[in-house]
Scaffold this motif. Structure first.
Motif, PDB file in Angstrom:
ATOM      1  N   LEU A 202     -52.054   2.274 -43.508  1.00 23.74           N
ATOM      2  CA  LEU A 202     -52.201   1.067 -44.218  1.00 23.74           C
ATOM      3  C   LEU A 202     -52.507   1.436 -45.727  1.00 23.74           C
ATOM      4  O   LEU A 202     -53.630   2.158 -45.874  1.00 23.74           O
ATOM      5  CB  LEU A 202     -53.230   0.308 -43.571  1.00 23.74           C
ATOM      6  CG  LEU A 202     -53.949  -1.139 -44.386  1.00 23.74           C
ATOM      7  CD1 LEU A 202     -52.706  -1.760 -44.695  1.00 23.74           C
ATOM      8  CD2 LEU A 202     -54.960  -1.596 -43.415  1.00 23.74           C
ATOM      9  N   ASP A 205     -51.275  -2.626 -49.192  1.00 25.64           N
ATOM     10  CA  ASP A 205     -51.168  -4.017 -48.178  1.00 25.64           C
ATOM     11  C   ASP A 205     -49.807  -3.658 -47.372  1.00 25.64           C
ATOM     12  O   ASP A 205     -49.138  -4.686 -47.201  1.00 25.64           O
ATOM     13  CB  ASP A 205     -51.061  -5.117 -49.311  1.00 25.64           C
ATOM     14  CG  ASP A 205     -52.368  -5.472 -49.616  1.00 25.64           C
ATOM     15  OD1 ASP A 205     -53.533  -5.327 -48.959  1.00 25.64           O
ATOM     16  OD2 ASP A 205     -52.566  -6.049 -50.950  1.00 25.64           O
ATOM     17  N   THR A 206     -49.370  -2.473 -47.176  1.00 29.54           N
ATOM     18  CA  THR A 206     -48.376  -2.352 -46.441  1.00 29.54           C
ATOM     19  C   THR A 206     -48.581  -1.421 -45.197  1.00 29.54           C
ATOM     20  O   THR A 206     -49.416  -0.474 -45.435  1.00 29.54           O
ATOM     21  CB  THR A 206     -47.314  -1.697 -47.187  1.00 29.54           C
ATOM     22  OG1 THR A 206     -46.804  -2.259 -48.277  1.00 29.54           O
ATOM     23  CG2 THR A 206     -46.016  -1.462 -46.275  1.00 29.54           C
ATOM     24  N   ASP A 230     -41.693  -0.788 -41.305  1.00 24.00           N
ATOM     25  CA  ASP A 230     -42.555  -1.538 -42.124  1.00 24.00           C
ATOM     26  C   ASP A 230     -43.330  -2.577 -40.777  1.00 24.00           C
ATOM     27  O   ASP A 230     -42.672  -3.223 -40.243  1.00 24.00           O
ATOM     28  CB  ASP A 230     -41.949  -2.581 -43.028  1.00 24.00           C
ATOM     29  CG  ASP A 230     -42.962  -3.291 -43.957  1.00 24.00           C
ATOM     30  OD1 ASP A 230     -44.124  -3.438 -43.442  1.00 24.00           O
ATOM     31  OD2 ASP A 230     -42.312  -3.795 -44.884  1.00 24.00           O
ATOM     32  N   SER A 232     -45.887  -4.473 -41.595  1.00 15.73           N
ATOM     33  CA  SER A 232     -47.143  -5.292 -42.222  1.00 15.73           C
ATOM     34  C   SER A 232     -47.207  -6.635 -41.777  1.00 15.73           C
ATOM     35  O   SER A 232     -48.094  -7.192 -42.292  1.00 15.73           O
ATOM     36  CB  SER A 232     -46.678  -5.509 -43.928  1.00 15.73           C
ATOM     37  OG  SER A 232     -46.361  -3.995 -44.324  1.00 15.73           O
TER      38      SER A 232
END
Length: 237
Positions: A202, A205-206, A230, A232
Motif C-alpha cells: 500500500l 493510495d494504491t 491493482d 485499490s
C-alpha cells in the motif's frame, strides 16, 4: 499524507533463510530509513529480546530497537516520523499481538504514526492486523483481546500463509472451506489470501500484489490475483 504499508505473507518462503525473500521488498519500502522500531508482541514461545535479535541479524543494514525495551512506547511511536523511523511488526500469534497492543494502548499511536507517513512493515500476524479485523487469522485464540478490530489500513480481511493444500488422509477443513465459513456469514466483506513469498503493498493510495499469486474471496466467489494487480478497490468500503 497517504499510508505506506508493506504486508508480507510470511517471514520465510520455502527453505530460505529468515526474511530472505522479503528483504529486497523491506529495504525498498524503507527507502533511506534504516532505524526500525520493532514490535515483537506476537512472539509467545520466543522471548521478545531474542525475537528482536533475530530480526536485527536478518537486517544488518538497519538498527532494530524492540519497542518493549523503551520506557514509553507511546511516545516512541509518536516521535517516529520526526526521528525518521519505521514500524515493523513480526509474526507469531495474532491474538497475543492484538491483545498486547490494546493492553499497552498502542493501536491509536500506530495508526497516527502511519497516517503521518511512517513506513509500516508486517509479516504474518503483523500483516493480519492491517485488515479491518483479525477474524481470518490462522492462529489459535490463546488469549482474548478486548476486540477483534485491527488497524484497518485496508478495508478488507487478510489471510496470510494462504494455501488450500490438504495432506492425504487429512479430514479437517481446507483453508478455502474455513474462509467460506467467514464469507457466508459476511458476504460483503472481501478476504485477500496471500501465499507465502507474496506481499501486499500500500503506497500512494494504491494497493498492489507483489510476489506470487493470491486469492480474493467475496461472498460465494473465489478469484485469483497475480503480481502487479491493482487491488485499490479494497482500500475503501
Amino acid at each position: 499524507m497517504s499510508a505506506h504499508v508493506l504486508m508480507l505473507s510470511s517471514s520465510r518462503a520455502g527453505e530460505e533463510e529468515y526474511l530472505a525473500h522479503g528483504k529486497p521488498h523491506i529495504l525498498a519500502h524503507l527507502d533511506t530509513i534504516r532505524d526500525i522500531l520493532f514490535i515483537p508482541y506476537a512472539g509467545v514461545t520466543i522471548s521478545w529480546d531474542d525475537y528482536t535479535q533475530t530480526v536485527q541479524a536478518a537486517l544488518p543494514e538497519c538498527t532494530v530497537t524492540g519497542l518493549h525495551t523503551l520506557a514509553d512506547p507511546v511516545l516512541a511511536l509518536n516521535n517516529a516520523y520526526e526521528k525518521k523511523q519505521a514500524v515493523v511488526v513480526g509474526g507469531g500469534n495474532t491474538f497475543h499481538l492484538l491483545a498486547t497492543l490494546y493492553q499497552l494502548a498502542l493501536m491509536s499511536p500506530i495508526k497516527q504514526a502511519v497516517a503521518k507517513g511512517v513506513p509500516y512493515i508486517g509479516w504474518s500476524a503483523g500483516s493480519n492486523i492491517c485488515g479491518t479485523t483479525i477474524r481470518t487469522t490462522n492462529d489459535m485464540p490463546i488469549i482474548e483481546p478486548p476486540s477483534f478490530d485491527a488497524l484497518a489500513f485496508v478495508q478488507c480481511q487478510i489471510n496470510p500463509h494462504y494455501s488450500n493444500y490438504q495432506p492425504p488422509g487429512f479430514n479437517g477443513e481446507t483453508r478455502d472451506q474455513r474462509l467460506a465459513e467467514f464469507t457466508v456469514l459476511n458476504p460483503h466483506t472481501p478476504v485477500l489470501g496471500i501465499r507465502e513469498g507474496s506481499a501486499l503493498l500500500l503506497t500512494q493510495d494504491t494497493l498492489t500484489l507483489k510476489g506470487k499469486s493470491g486469492v480474493i474471496f467475496l461472498g460465494d466467489t473465489r478469484k485469483d490475483m497475480y503480481e502487479g494487480d491493482d487491488l485499490s478497490q479494497f482500500l475503501h468500503q
